[in-house]
Design a protein around this motif. Structure first.
Motif, PDB file in Angstrom:
ATOM      1  N   ARG A  22       0.843  -1.199   0.000  1.00 40.46           N
ATOM      2  CA  ARG A  22       0.000   0.000   0.000  1.00 40.46           C
ATOM      3  C   ARG A  22       0.877   1.248   0.000  1.00 40.46           C
ATOM      4  O   ARG A  22       1.951   1.262   0.570  1.00 40.46           O
ATOM      5  N   ARG A  23       0.367   2.271  -0.654  1.00 38.93           N
ATOM      6  CA  ARG A  23       1.054   3.555  -0.636  1.00 38.93           C
ATOM      7  C   ARG A  23       0.855   4.185   0.750  1.00 38.93           C
ATOM      8  O   ARG A  23      -0.085   3.842   1.463  1.00 38.93           O
ATOM      9  N   PRO A  24       1.720   5.139   1.112  1.00 39.79           N
ATOM     10  CA  PRO A  24       1.489   5.852   2.372  1.00 39.79           C
ATOM     11  C   PRO A  24       0.119   6.526   2.351  1.00 39.79           C
ATOM     12  O   PRO A  24      -0.371   6.937   1.291  1.00 39.79           O
ATOM     13  N   ALA A  75       6.420  -3.683 -11.770  1.00 39.90           N
ATOM     14  CA  ALA A  75       6.007  -2.420 -12.377  1.00 39.90           C
ATOM     15  C   ALA A  75       4.492  -2.439 -12.383  1.00 39.90           C
ATOM     16  O   ALA A  75       3.876  -3.501 -12.239  1.00 39.90           O
ATOM     17  N   HIS A  76       3.897  -1.287 -12.551  1.00 37.78           N
ATOM     18  CA  HIS A  76       2.442  -1.300 -12.697  1.00 37.78           C
ATOM     19  C   HIS A  76       2.075  -1.995 -14.001  1.00 37.78           C
ATOM     20  O   HIS A  76       1.182  -2.831 -14.015  1.00 37.78           O
ATOM     21  N   PHE A  91      -3.036   0.507 -10.077  1.00 36.00           N
ATOM     22  CA  PHE A  91      -2.417   1.823  -9.994  1.00 36.00           C
ATOM     23  C   PHE A  91      -2.519   2.447  -8.611  1.00 36.00           C
ATOM     24  O   PHE A  91      -1.655   3.221  -8.223  1.00 36.00           O
ATOM     25  N   GLN A  92      -3.559   2.137  -7.864  1.00 37.67           N
ATOM     26  CA  GLN A  92      -3.708   2.748  -6.545  1.00 37.67           C
ATOM     27  C   GLN A  92      -2.719   2.187  -5.518  1.00 37.67           C
ATOM     28  O   GLN A  92      -2.553   2.750  -4.437  1.00 37.67           O
ATOM     29  N   PHE A 112       4.722   7.680  -4.723  1.00 36.59           N
ATOM     30  CA  PHE A 112       3.810   8.594  -5.408  1.00 36.59           C
ATOM     31  C   PHE A 112       3.846   8.469  -6.934  1.00 36.59           C
ATOM     32  O   PHE A 112       3.337   9.337  -7.643  1.00 36.59           O
ATOM     33  N   SER A 113       4.419   7.371  -7.435  1.00 37.82           N
ATOM     34  CA  SER A 113       4.549   7.245  -8.891  1.00 37.82           C
ATOM     35  C   SER A 113       3.886   5.976  -9.421  1.00 37.82           C
ATOM     36  O   SER A 113       3.590   5.043  -8.677  1.00 37.82           O
ATOM     37  N   ILE A 114       3.713   5.979 -10.723  1.00 36.87           N
ATOM     38  CA  ILE A 114       3.305   4.804 -11.493  1.00 36.87           C
ATOM     39  C   ILE A 114       4.491   4.449 -12.376  1.00 36.87           C
ATOM     40  O   ILE A 114       5.089   5.331 -12.998  1.00 36.87           O
ATOM     41  N   GLY A 115       4.836   3.171 -12.410  1.00 42.33           N
ATOM     42  CA  GLY A 115       5.970   2.709 -13.203  1.00 42.33           C
ATOM     43  C   GLY A 115       5.523   1.896 -14.405  1.00 42.33           C
ATOM     44  O   GLY A 115       4.781   0.927 -14.257  1.00 42.33           O
TER      45      GLY A 115
END
Length: 184
Positions: A22-24, A75-76, A91-92, A112-115
């Motif tokens: 999970r993202r922050p 990667a995404h 993506f989330q 905070f990025s999408i790869g």
């Protein structure tokens, strides 16, 4: 057009990589990072990229894979030479693509990025259909994540310049950015 329509248009196949988290909390998705990958280096059209991102790469399949022992990466999405796209991480969520990185004074770009990986090498031209798929995907991502703007689309080498050189000189940034601006 939403991501479901994009899936149909781009033949976006989904696979669930185990390499994500999970993202922050309250983290904005505000950066798109373009990478390239081929396994073994310079070879295309095999299952090794998929195997790496799924955590099942047979390290004995090629001597160059020894350096990948214990590596957990994703990667995404990957855009293959035929233009097809495979999504490994929604993506989330946070994919593990950037490593030690910094953009605009902000560390840990994975947060905070999408790869997006392009199947290719830094010194061999990417295919026309890869650019077409990348443009369509990027336009959709920019619509879904408005903080991703043209000036927040970078190569891996820009966020990790001491470690990375991809997508390299073979990636035509002018072509990509011009196409993003057309009819978009």
């Amino acid at each position: 057009m939403g991501l479901n329509q994009l899936q149909a248009q781009l033949e976006l196949e989904q696979r669930a990589s185990p390499h994500w988290n999970r993202r922050p909390q309250d983290c904005d998705i505000s950066l798109l990072v373009i990478h390239c990958i081929s396994l073994p280096a310079g070879q295309f059209g095999n299952s090794y990229i998929d195997d790496l991102f799924m955590g099942i790469l047979d390290l004995a399949a090629d001597q160059s894979f020894a350096d990948l022992a214990g590596v957990r990466v994703s990667a995404h999405c990957v855009i293959f030479r035929d233009g097809s796209i495979r999504q490994y991480v929604p993506f989330q969520y946070r994919a593990w693509h950037a490593g030690v990185s910094e953009f605009a004074g902000r560390q840990n770009c994975n947060d905070f990025s999408i790869g997006i990986e392009l199947e290719g090498t830094e010194y061999q031209a990417y295919t026309d259909v890869q650019y077409q798929s990348l443009v369509l995907l990027t336009r959709q991502l920019m619509q879904d994540f408005p903080a991703i703007t043209l000036d927040r689309i970078v190569g891996h080498q820009q966020i990790a310049p001491e470690r990375k050189t991809d997508p390299g000189p073979s990636f035509d940034w002018n072509r990509f950015q011009s196409a993003l601006k057309e009819n978009g």
